[in-house]
Design an enzyme around this catalytic site. Structure first.
Site, PDB file in Angstrom:
ATOM      1  N   HIS A 131      -3.784  21.304 -14.957  1.00  0.00           N
ATOM      2  CA  HIS A 131      -5.236  21.266 -15.099  1.00  0.00           C
ATOM      3  C   HIS A 131      -5.688  19.878 -15.551  1.00  0.00           C
ATOM      4  CE1 HIS A 131      -9.226  23.068 -15.878  1.00  0.00           C
ATOM      5  NE2 HIS A 131      -9.274  22.192 -16.869  1.00  0.00           N
ATOM      6  N   GLU A 132      -5.038  19.340 -16.591  1.00  0.00           N
ATOM      7  CA  GLU A 132      -5.456  18.031 -17.122  1.00  0.00           C
ATOM      8  C   GLU A 132      -5.176  16.913 -16.115  1.00  0.00           C
ATOM      9  OE1 GLU A 132      -7.373  18.474 -19.447  1.00  0.00           O
ATOM     10  OE2 GLU A 132      -6.648  20.409 -20.147  1.00  0.00           O
TER      11      GLU A 132
ATOM     12  N   TYR B  41     -15.520  27.261 -15.572  1.00  0.00           N
ATOM     13  CA  TYR B  41     -14.190  27.181 -14.982  1.00  0.00           C
ATOM     14  C   TYR B  41     -14.006  28.239 -13.899  1.00  0.00           C
ATOM     15  CZ  TYR B  41     -12.773  24.563 -19.257  1.00  0.00           C
ATOM     16  OH  TYR B  41     -12.654  23.666 -20.283  1.00  0.00           O
TER      17      TYR B  41
ATOM     18  N   GLU C  12      -8.549  15.930 -21.166  1.00  0.00           N
ATOM     19  CA  GLU C  12      -8.145  15.020 -20.093  1.00  0.00           C
ATOM     20  C   GLU C  12      -8.448  13.552 -20.386  1.00  0.00           C
ATOM     21  OE1 GLU C  12     -12.339  16.612 -19.067  1.00  0.00           O
ATOM     22  OE2 GLU C  12     -10.525  17.392 -20.001  1.00  0.00           O
TER      23      GLU C  12
ATOM     24  N   GLU D 113     -15.259  21.409 -14.171  1.00  0.00           N
ATOM     25  CA  GLU D 113     -14.244  22.427 -14.439  1.00  0.00           C
ATOM     26  C   GLU D 113     -13.907  23.326 -13.244  1.00  0.00           C
ATOM     27  OE1 GLU D 113     -12.321  22.104 -16.725  1.00  0.00           O
ATOM     28  OE2 GLU D 113     -13.385  20.891 -18.202  1.00  0.00           O
TER      29      GLU D 113
ATOM     30  N   HIS E 132      -7.940  16.739 -13.635  1.00  0.00           N
ATOM     31  CA  HIS E 132      -9.153  16.091 -14.144  1.00  0.00           C
ATOM     32  C   HIS E 132      -9.184  14.585 -13.859  1.00  0.00           C
ATOM     33  CE1 HIS E 132     -11.810  18.849 -16.161  1.00  0.00           C
ATOM     34  NE2 HIS E 132     -10.873  19.356 -16.926  1.00  0.00           N
TER      35      HIS E 132
ATOM     36  N   ASP F 177     -21.533  22.741 -27.574  1.00  0.00           N
ATOM     37  CA  ASP F 177     -20.399  23.472 -28.153  1.00  0.00           C
ATOM     38  C   ASP F 177     -20.647  24.979 -28.154  1.00  0.00           C
ATOM     39  OD1 ASP F 177     -18.886  21.206 -28.609  1.00  0.00           O
ATOM     40  OD2 ASP F 177     -19.487  20.999 -30.702  1.00  0.00           O
TER      41      ASP F 177
END
Length: 614
Positions: free
Chosen positions: A292-293, A380, A268, A315, A296, A372
């Protein structure tokens, strides 16, 4: 309050603005940079500034144009190296200085992927893109690399003249590079304060098409028309989101379709969403990535998690908003269907991590945990499930969306923790505190595994998928002739994806069944990446030898981690082909994105130190 993933001291000073001058060197795979940080002291007698850096070669530092002493501390496995700058004089609280750092990135900078011409669609020009979330910006720019701090930025980027540069900012003109007539300097400005992880750059042989009054799609020539038709609903989605969440404050909303090695579905980056080419299905069925993006732009970019431990605030709310956009555009049953799919993704994610793994907490502790390694669908989908559960308790979608909009307006331009969110929830619904007090907050937030409550979703659109799944599970070998193409003729791509997802939650089907499924449904012919990904996993699980090369091909011809990691894992778990999985990975490793190759190496238990220059 501190950020376990950053060395920078944000209780003592704040970055207000960054001014970047970047020179992109494709021959050496480095960016030569000069960054001026406008830093404000938050305490008196402030004298030492610590910035985050990772694998940077720092040549000089000045403070208000006076040379300053600096040293790089010891290297940490994933946090990088603290850059400790001694100011030439003490600052008093509220005083600002301009700190200038001249540096060069490393060829193995974790934020950057340098592609050779052969790795692009056009095959003629090289390509560079960045992915800074969560903690990789520090490998591209020395900064206070924590989502708790927001700043504006300006940038000037020098690139070879046959290439185009874009950033997560508004385009602000270009000119021939005064130092080198074979190069162009592109200018950018980002007047809305944002966290460092949203700084993004791309350089390549890019073209664009207009797809709306404030939107263009950018990609290599080969993809640009396909992308323009795939994302034609962008403006409708933007307007729907504005109607739900308030005005869009970022000016431009462009979409960049990246080469296949991009590790995420989308990112995003403000003004310029990055998207994987795996969403180009030809039928808009995967446009949920763009919804979704877009979402954001409010939850994540405008209201931001203060540390990565509160990632679910970004998320969970974004998935909630994305599905509200789906509700407006496709109806409530569609939203319910998407929620059911999300619950099964959550189950899959919890199974992968293990139900007792603390990284499946909604709010995990990330002390000495690489973000990560912690990344998954849990924030989410567990986040969405909590918000949906609260929606049911508080009086339905309109009522709860009222809260989400109010929360966005209240915390816009700032960074928040789960406590901030929860306190505001209790304030907003002050007449329903007795109901809120009955929620099992500890079970939702700080307990691993599946949530304490499973919402009762409307299964109307899922019923056909569930019924077909049950038929395949119950069928004996002699029953397989009852299946035919007509079983799936009336299913949408969304439903076909859900059918395959449901089968993946069951014990592996007998090999005879998946072979019959191929005969009657011809799933090998599907070009929809979400269908193909699940189908190939299903085949490998049932130990269909012919699927192994197809699974490894999909795992390597694109690099979206959602697909690449599970496909490699499935082949690795097929004992007979374990060595082949490792061999194919090793052969493709150098061409993979650094984050992807590092995580696949862990999945396949390959020694991470044998990565060559990575």
């Amino acid at each position: 309050m501190s950020d376990p993933c950053s060395f920078s001291s944000f209780s003592t000073c704040l970055t207000k603005h960054l001014n970047l001058q970047l020179h992109v060197d494709f021959d050496r795979h480095v960016i030569r940079g000069k960054v001026q940080l406008t830093v404000e002291a938050l305490e008196d007698r402030f004298s030492v500034l610590t910035l985050d850096s990772r694998d940077l070669n720092v040549s000089s530092v000045s403070v208000n144009q006076q040379t300053a002493r600096f040293e790089l501390g010891p290297k940490h496995s994933f946090k990088g190296t603290p850059l400790v700058i001694t100011l030439p004089y003490d600052l008093s609280r509220g005083q600002q200085v301009i700190v200038e750092v001249t540096y060069e990135t490393s060829p193995s900078a974790s934020a950057l992927q340098w592609l050779t011409p052969e790795q692009t669609a056009g095959k003629k020009q090289p390509y560079l893109f960045s992915q800074c979330q969560a903690h990789h910006c520090r490998s591209m720019v020395p900064c206070q690399d924590t989502p708790s701090i927001k700043h504006t930025y300006y940038a000037q980027v020098s690139v070879p003249k046959q290439l185009v540069a874009l950033m997560s900012a508004v385009r602000d003109g270009q000119e021939v590079d005064p130092q080198d007539s074979g190069r162009i300097v592109y200018r950018f400005r980002q007047p809305v304060a944002m966290p460092s992880y949203l700084i993004a750059i791309v350089v390549g042989a890019l073209e664009s098409r207009e797809i709306g009054p404030r939107s263009r799609v950018w990609s290599e020539t080969e993809f640009v028309d396909k992308a323009a038709s795939e994302f034609s609903e962008t403006e409708t989605m933007l307007q729907t989101a504005e109607d739900l969440a308030g005005p869009y404050v970022w000016g431009q909303y462009d979409v960049l379709v990246l080469p296949p090695s991009f590790p995420y579905g989308g990112m995003e980056n403000p003004c310029l969403t990055f998207a994987t080419p795996t969403v180009l299905a030809g039928d808009k069925s995967l446009s949920g990535v763009i919804a979704h993006e877009i979402s954001h732009s409010w939850t994540g970019n405008l209201v931001t998690n203060r540390t990565w431990e509160h990632f679910w605030l970004n998320e969970g709310h974004t998935v909630y908003l994305e599905r509200m956009i789906g509700r407006r555009m496709e109806g409530e049953q569609f939203r319910q269907f998407k929620a059911i799919g999300g619950w099964s993704y959550l189950q899959d994610s919890v199974n992968t991590f293990g139900a007792n793994n603390p990284l499946t907490n909604l709010v995990p502790s990330l002390q000495e945990v690489d973000p990560d390694d912690a990344f998954s669908l849990v924030p989410y989908e567990k986040g969405f499930a909590l918000l949906y559960h609260l929606e049911e308790l508080m009086g339905g979608p309109e009522v709860f969306m009222g809260f989400v909009k109010s929360y966005i307006q209240r915390f816009a331009y700032s960074s928040v923790t789960t406590d901030d969110w929860k306190n505001y929830l209790f304030t907003y619904f002050k007449d329903k505190v007795d109901i809120l007090n009955k929620v099992d907050w500890n079970g939702w937030m700080f307990t691993p595994g599946m949530p304490p409550v499973k919402p009762q979703y409307d299964t109307t659109l899922a019923d056909a998928c569930i019924a077909l799944t049950q038929r395949w599970i119950k069928a004996k070998d002699q029953d397989l002739n009852v299946f035919s193409q007509s079983d799936v003729k009336t299913l949408s791509s969304h439903q076909l994806i859900e059918f395959l997802s449901l089968l993946l939650q069951e014990e592996p089907l007998p090999l005879s069944h998946v072979k019959k499924m191929q005969d009657v449904y011809d799933l090998n012919a599907s070009t929809n990446s979400e269908i193909r990904f699940r189908w190939l996993r299903l085949c490998v699980r049932s130990q269909w030898e012919e699927a192994v090369p197809l699974a490894l091909k999909m795992a390597t011809e694109q690099g979206r981690m959602k697909f690449t990691r599970p496909l490699f894992r499935e082949v690795f778990n097929f004992e007979k082909h374990r060595e082949e999985a490792v061999r194919v990975f090793m052969a493709h490793r150098a061409a993979m994105h650094p984050v992807t190759s590092g995580l696949v190496a862990k999945d396949l238990k390959v020694d991470a130190s044998s990565t060559g220059d990575r």
